[in-house]
Scaffold this active site. Structure first.
Site, PDB file in Angstrom:
ATOM      1  N   HIS A 110       0.853  -1.190   0.000  1.00 56.50           N
ATOM      2  CA  HIS A 110       0.000   0.000   0.000  1.00 56.50           C
ATOM      3  C   HIS A 110       0.885   1.235   0.000  1.00 56.50           C
ATOM      4  CE1 HIS A 110      -1.563   3.260   2.724  1.00 56.50           C
ATOM      5  NE2 HIS A 110      -2.475   3.276   1.780  1.00 56.50           N
ATOM      6  N   ASN A 112       0.352   5.748  -0.280  1.00 55.06           N
ATOM      7  CA  ASN A 112      -0.565   6.873  -0.415  1.00 55.06           C
ATOM      8  C   ASN A 112       0.212   8.160  -0.184  1.00 55.06           C
ATOM      9  OD1 ASN A 112      -2.409   8.848   1.478  1.00 55.06           O
ATOM     10  ND2 ASN A 112      -3.535   8.016  -0.256  1.00 55.06           N
ATOM     11  N   VAL A 113      -0.005   9.138  -1.039  1.00 52.22           N
ATOM     12  CA  VAL A 113       0.495  10.493  -0.801  1.00 52.22           C
ATOM     13  C   VAL A 113      -0.660  11.446  -1.099  1.00 52.22           C
ATOM     14  CG1 VAL A 113       2.978  10.199  -1.082  1.00 52.22           C
ATOM     15  CG2 VAL A 113       1.569  10.444  -3.114  1.00 52.22           C
TER      16      VAL A 113
END
Length: 304
Positions: A110, A112-113
């Site tokens: 996983h 995310n940014v």
């Protein structure tokens, strides 16, 4: 101020393109693009581009989604630590991905940014960044864990020696199934509500994390994707995927933010595996590779 949000948007779209091209080439099947826009009158306005690969040669399901939305009022999950912003409008954008591989020896990953801008009526915008990446193996390999954490550490090194240990601990605390007293995986890095050093430095840290993802995951994928496995390993993979589903639905703030704010459900739930299973009080055999994952890899430890 609009220029700042344009800079972030351009970076995120480019990151999504680089990642999906790199891993589509490994899989042998290209990601499919799904462009979407929110309908007029919905709580959120805006749109995004979801890149999805299903039924591939390497990935059972791999999703990498970009979204950029605006709303009239921040949801509770975004203001629980910032009561002064209750009622403010907002703009949120980010890239979020989860890759579920076919081979049980390849970990799920996983990343995310994201950036959120609170837009109070009578004040300047308030920005903050968040994100990170974490690894969820089904079978533990020291080499993979050390590599993943080394890349995470090196991505944060230019921003201060405190960042990796701090964000690593934050990741260990966040990706934890409290109702089972069990980690989701072997962690990585996680940060949220981040705006230290101002916009440019915070944005630079976010870019460094996003840019590091391919190097963090691709060598592990290449090492493990052709390993021989049996139905036993598949059954364990599906059981552990059930834990992944539990975390995302019960504890994940990003999932809650999206659902509470009226986001696009199909994109929010992109992280779900295509297949998962649950079993009543099933425990692995003592001394097995499955038991080793629970005893030696999931408990918190320093990998680098």
């Amino acid at each position: 101020m609009e220029e700042r949000r344009t800079q972030v948007r351009d970076y995120l779209l480019g990151l999504q393109q680089r990642i999906t091209e790199a891993f589509g080439a490994i899989d042998g099947q290209a990601f499919r693009a799904d462009e979407w826009r929110k309908d007029p009158g919905e709580p959120l306005q805006g749109g995004g581009r979801t890149m999805i690969l299903e039924g591939g040669g390497v990935f059972e399901r791999a999703g990498c989604a970009f979204s950029q939305v605006t709303g009239p009022k921040l949801p509770p999950s975004a203001t629980q630590h910032r009561p002064e912003l209750v009622g403010a409008g907002f703009e949120a954008m980010g890239v979020s991905l989860v890759f579920h591989p076919r081979n049980p020896y390849v970990p799920t990953v996983h990343m995310n940014v994201r950036m959120l801008a609170a837009l109070p009526k009578d004040a300047e915008p308030v920005y903050w960044f968040g994100g990170g990446m974490d690894l969820t193996p089904y079978y533990g390999f020291d080499e993979d864990a050390v590599h993943f954490h080394t890349v995470c550490r090196d991505a944060l090194a230019p921003f201060g020696a405190d960042k990796y240990p701090r964000f690593k601990a934050w990741c260990d605390e966040y990706f934890f199934l409290k109702h089972r007293n069990e980690a989701r995986g072997i962690g990585g890095i996680f940060f949220d509500d981040f705006f230290e050093g101002g916009f440019e430095r915070s944005f630079a840290l976010q870019r460094s994390v996003g840019d590091a993802f391919i190097e963090a995951y691709r060598p592990i994928l290449e090492r493990r994707k052709a390993m021989t496995s049996t139905q036993r390993e598949r059954d364990w993979q599906l059981l552990r995927r059930g834990r992944y589903v539990e975390f995302n639905l019960v504890w994940d703030r990003g999932t809650h933010f999206g659902l509470q704010s009226g986001g696009r459900t199909e994109s929010i739930l992109l992280s779900m595996p295509p297949h998962a299973s649950w079993a009543y009080q099933q425990q692995p055999e003592a001394g097995s590779r499955e038991d080793e994952l629970l005893r030696r890899f999931l408990p918190r430890k320093d990998w680098v």
